[in-house]
Scaffold this motif. Structure first.
Motif, PDB file in Angstrom:
ATOM      1  N   LYS A 227      11.153  24.993  21.365  1.00 60.59           N
ATOM      2  CA  LYS A 227      11.911  26.088  21.954  1.00 60.59           C
ATOM      3  C   LYS A 227      12.084  25.946  23.461  1.00 60.59           C
ATOM      4  O   LYS A 227      13.181  26.164  24.003  1.00 60.59           O
ATOM      5  CB  LYS A 227      11.257  27.433  21.600  1.00 60.59           C
ATOM      6  CG  LYS A 227      12.207  28.611  21.734  1.00 60.59           C
ATOM      7  CD  LYS A 227      11.698  29.831  21.031  1.00 60.59           C
ATOM      8  CE  LYS A 227      11.756  29.703  19.529  1.00 60.59           C
ATOM      9  NZ  LYS A 227      13.147  29.682  19.006  1.00 60.59           N
ATOM     10  N   ASP A 319      15.129  33.332  20.601  1.00 61.37           N
ATOM     11  CA  ASP A 319      13.951  33.983  20.024  1.00 61.37           C
ATOM     12  C   ASP A 319      14.348  34.924  18.896  1.00 61.37           C
ATOM     13  O   ASP A 319      13.511  35.287  18.066  1.00 61.37           O
ATOM     14  CB  ASP A 319      13.203  34.753  21.113  1.00 61.37           C
ATOM     15  CG  ASP A 319      12.635  33.827  22.172  1.00 61.37           C
ATOM     16  OD1 ASP A 319      11.634  33.153  21.880  1.00 61.37           O
ATOM     17  OD2 ASP A 319      13.201  33.754  23.284  1.00 61.37           O
ATOM     18  N   THR A 342      14.407  30.428  13.690  1.00 60.87           N
ATOM     19  CA  THR A 342      14.730  31.563  14.553  1.00 60.87           C
ATOM     20  C   THR A 342      14.888  32.808  13.697  1.00 60.87           C
ATOM     21  O   THR A 342      15.781  32.865  12.847  1.00 60.87           O
ATOM     22  CB  THR A 342      16.016  31.307  15.352  1.00 60.87           C
ATOM     23  OG1 THR A 342      15.817  30.154  16.184  1.00 60.87           O
ATOM     24  CG2 THR A 342      16.370  32.491  16.222  1.00 60.87           C
ATOM     25  N   GLU A 385       2.497  37.746  17.298  1.00 63.55           N
ATOM     26  CA  GLU A 385       2.446  36.518  16.490  1.00 63.55           C
ATOM     27  C   GLU A 385       3.861  36.031  16.167  1.00 63.55           C
ATOM     28  O   GLU A 385       4.193  35.726  15.025  1.00 63.55           O
ATOM     29  CB  GLU A 385       1.676  36.787  15.189  1.00 63.55           C
ATOM     30  CG  GLU A 385       0.243  37.227  15.386  1.00 63.55           C
ATOM     31  CD  GLU A 385      -0.628  36.130  15.984  1.00 63.55           C
ATOM     32  OE1 GLU A 385      -0.249  34.947  15.846  1.00 63.55           O
ATOM     33  OE2 GLU A 385      -1.666  36.445  16.581  1.00 63.55           O
ATOM     34  N   ARG A 386       4.678  35.928  17.181  1.00 58.66           N
ATOM     35  CA  ARG A 386       6.074  35.551  16.971  1.00 58.66           C
ATOM     36  C   ARG A 386       6.198  34.163  16.358  1.00 58.66           C
ATOM     37  O   ARG A 386       7.102  33.893  15.565  1.00 58.66           O
ATOM     38  CB  ARG A 386       6.825  35.609  18.298  1.00 58.66           C
ATOM     39  CG  ARG A 386       8.328  35.836  18.141  1.00 58.66           C
ATOM     40  CD  ARG A 386       9.025  35.816  19.485  1.00 58.66           C
ATOM     41  NE  ARG A 386       8.515  36.825  20.378  1.00 58.66           N
ATOM     42  CZ  ARG A 386       8.501  36.726  21.704  1.00 58.66           C
ATOM     43  NH1 ARG A 386       8.976  35.630  22.276  1.00 58.66           N
ATOM     44  NH2 ARG A 386       8.030  37.686  22.448  1.00 58.66           N
ATOM     45  N   ARG A 387       5.304  33.261  16.702  1.00 58.79           N
ATOM     46  CA  ARG A 387       5.378  31.890  16.175  1.00 58.79           C
ATOM     47  C   ARG A 387       5.172  31.866  14.660  1.00 58.79           C
ATOM     48  O   ARG A 387       5.740  31.028  13.959  1.00 58.79           O
ATOM     49  CB  ARG A 387       4.339  31.001  16.867  1.00 58.79           C
ATOM     50  CG  ARG A 387       4.594  30.819  18.368  1.00 58.79           C
ATOM     51  CD  ARG A 387       5.904  30.113  18.656  1.00 58.79           C
ATOM     52  NE  ARG A 387       6.284  30.171  20.072  1.00 58.79           N
ATOM     53  CZ  ARG A 387       7.172  31.006  20.568  1.00 58.79           C
ATOM     54  NH1 ARG A 387       7.810  31.853  19.762  1.00 58.79           N
ATOM     55  NH2 ARG A 387       7.469  31.013  21.850  1.00 58.79           N
ATOM     56  N   GLU A 388       4.370  32.766  14.132  1.00 59.76           N
ATOM     57  CA  GLU A 388       4.164  32.837  12.687  1.00 59.76           C
ATOM     58  C   GLU A 388       5.431  33.291  11.977  1.00 59.76           C
ATOM     59  O   GLU A 388       5.756  32.808  10.884  1.00 59.76           O
ATOM     60  CB  GLU A 388       3.005  33.795  12.354  1.00 59.76           C
ATOM     61  CG  GLU A 388       1.637  33.238  12.678  1.00 59.76           C
ATOM     62  CD  GLU A 388       1.365  31.926  11.951  1.00 59.76           C
ATOM     63  OE1 GLU A 388       1.630  31.843  10.727  1.00 59.76           O
ATOM     64  OE2 GLU A 388       0.905  30.961  12.602  1.00 59.76           O
ATOM     65  N   GLU A 390       8.415  32.737  13.062  1.00 60.86           N
ATOM     66  CA  GLU A 390       9.317  31.590  13.139  1.00 60.86           C
ATOM     67  C   GLU A 390       9.005  30.575  12.039  1.00 60.86           C
ATOM     68  O   GLU A 390       9.913  30.011  11.418  1.00 60.86           O
ATOM     69  CB  GLU A 390       9.200  30.943  14.521  1.00 60.86           C
ATOM     70  CG  GLU A 390       9.756  31.823  15.637  1.00 60.86           C
ATOM     71  CD  GLU A 390       9.407  31.318  17.020  1.00 60.86           C
ATOM     72  OE1 GLU A 390       8.730  30.255  17.109  1.00 60.86           O
ATOM     73  OE2 GLU A 390       9.794  31.958  18.007  1.00 60.86           O
ATOM     74  N   LYS A 391       7.728  30.349  11.772  1.00 59.70           N
ATOM     75  CA  LYS A 391       7.337  29.434  10.689  1.00 59.70           C
ATOM     76  C   LYS A 391       7.827  29.949   9.339  1.00 59.70           C
ATOM     77  O   LYS A 391       8.305  29.186   8.497  1.00 59.70           O
ATOM     78  CB  LYS A 391       5.820  29.254  10.670  1.00 59.70           C
ATOM     79  CG  LYS A 391       5.264  28.464  11.845  1.00 59.70           C
ATOM     80  CD  LYS A 391       3.751  28.370  11.748  1.00 59.70           C
ATOM     81  CE  LYS A 391       3.167  27.639  12.966  1.00 59.70           C
ATOM     82  NZ  LYS A 391       1.682  27.605  12.909  1.00 59.70           N
TER      83      LYS A 391
END
Length: 423
Positions: A227, A319, A342, A385-388, A390-391
């Motif tokens: 990102k 994001d 995203t 936990e934005r990355r979770e 995204e996963k």
């Protein structure tokens, strides 16, 4: 097994893209699959056209312009796509059509296949599959319904037409379709559950068999990029919270819901716990001559993006992808965004809930509620936990919409239909 896909255009519009992507996925899984279009814009040598010669191209352009002109002339200025299907072309004797084992129809409006020419294809006694990319096949002309339920009956009293009544152009189109469909034995594919449910209520096709099989996309192209690095490509500071949207106000597409996007962004900017200087808005796909509204955040306009690899980096730089669409079957942009990890914020409408799982890989706002749309953006903005999330976005596409999965479902359908053919 030779499968021939038919679409009006090659890459002009969502249906064309979905058609080509499916054919590519089938080819990659061992099927002899080919796309033929009424009018070809692109340079892909694998896609053939029925309008090869200058005369054929001229006739195709005449059909396209005539169809669009008369439909527009008879319609009110409601920004609702409508087709009369008065102009068309017979293709039943074309060698590619005659040699196919399966004929797979997609979007065939704009002067390509009228109901009469559709019915001719049944004379070839081949299995016909038809993927409905919008509602036109089972209405008296409209592609987007906006809650109109006249298609439950026999259309007529059309809210789109200037001259509306029981025997109006929508009712007459409905009758022409009924006459054609009675001669045809075709199997329907609905890319979303919403589309399948709509078909069940249709007076034209409510008793037909329907398979829900989604569209697919190139997961090796639409994939996540780092990102921070993606943001750097677009000269965006890595700490910025980037909102991405894929269209601008359109004179023809009321169903895109642009006013709700503008209102939601205004509401978001007024939230006490949101710093406007932390947020940047990126818009792609806008027309150069479109009137640009004033946004409450710093905004970058990317214009039309021709290369998918570059588009994937746009999604990766964001994001959150925001789509305020009011009626959509299975929009490509939502699937593309999720494939690039995203999260998506959208209204709970059409086929979008088939892709966006609320609070898992995105946020589904209450229909036509700009305040809830803003709440969805704020939810992602504050999420620890934005990355979770995204996963989960990427995983949801690999699990449900990857090429091999969608291809396998179509192959199973084709084989089933072929096995039912007289030996």
């Amino acid at each position: 097994m030779k499968v021939l896909h038919l679409n009006t255009y090659d890459a002009n519009g969502g249906a064309g893209r979905a058609c080509v992507r499916l054919s590519d996925a089938l080819t990659a899984n061992g099927v002899d699959s080919k796309v033929m279009v009424f009018y070809k814009f692109g340079q892909n040598p694998a896609i053939d056209t029925f309008s090869e010669t200058p005369i054929q191209r001229a006739k195709a352009i005449y059909n396209i312009i005539s169809e669009r002109y008369w439909s527009k002339w008879l319609s009110k200025s409601l920004k609702t796509p409508f087709s009369l299907q008065w102009f068309g072309r017979s293709i039943k004797n074309h060698p590619e059509v005659k040699n196919a084992d399966i004929i797979h129809l997609h979007w065939v409006n704009h002067g390509f296949l009228t109901p009469k020419f559709l019915a001719e294809l049944d004379e070839l006694e081949k299995p016909i599959v038809w993927t409905f990319h919008d509602s036109n096949a089972f209405t008296g002309g409209c592609h987007v319904r906006y809650g109109c339920e006249n298609f439950h009956r026999q259309c007529g009293e059309c809210p789109v037409l200037k001259m509306s009544g029981k025997e109006d152009a929508s009712h007459k189109t409905w009758l022409r379709k009924q006459q054609a469909y009675e001669k045809m034995n075709f199997h329907i594919v609905a890319p979303s559950r919403w589309m399948a449910n709509s078909i069940k209520f249709s007076s034209l096709l409510g008793t037909r068999a329907v398979n829900v099989i989604p569209n697919t996309l190139e997961t090796n192209v639409f994939k996540p990029y780092v990102k921070k690095e993606a943001k750097k490509i677009f000269k965006i500071k890595p700490e910025k919270f980037v909102l991405l949207s894929g269209f601008m106000p359109s004179k023809n597409d009321k169903h895109k819901g642009t006013p709700y996007l503008l209102e939601a962004l205004e509401i978001l900017s007024r939230k006490a716990d949101v710093k406007t200087e932390d947020i940047e808005l990126v818009i792609f796909g806008n027309k150069e001559n479109a009137e640009m509204p004033t946004f409450p955040f710093k905004t970058t306009f990317l214009g039309t993006i021709a290369k998918d690899e570059h588009l994937a980096k746009c999604y990766s730089a964001a994001d959150a992808f925001i789509t305020p669409s009011l009626e959509d079957n299975l929009p490509n942009t939502v699937m593309e965004s999720l494939a690039c990890a995203t999260p998506v914020v959208a209204f709970r409408t059409g086929g979008i809930p088939d892709m966006v799982q609320h609070l898992q890989n995105g946020y589904l706002a209450e229909y036509e509620n700009a305040e809830d749309l803003a709440e969805g953006i704020a939810w992602l903005y504050h999420h620890p936990e934005r990355r979770e999330i995204e996963k989960q976005a990427r995983l949801s596409v690999l699990t449900n919409f990857a090429e091999e999965i969608v291809a396998a479902e179509h192959i199973h359908l084709y084989e089933t239909l072929l096995s039912l053919q007289p030996k």
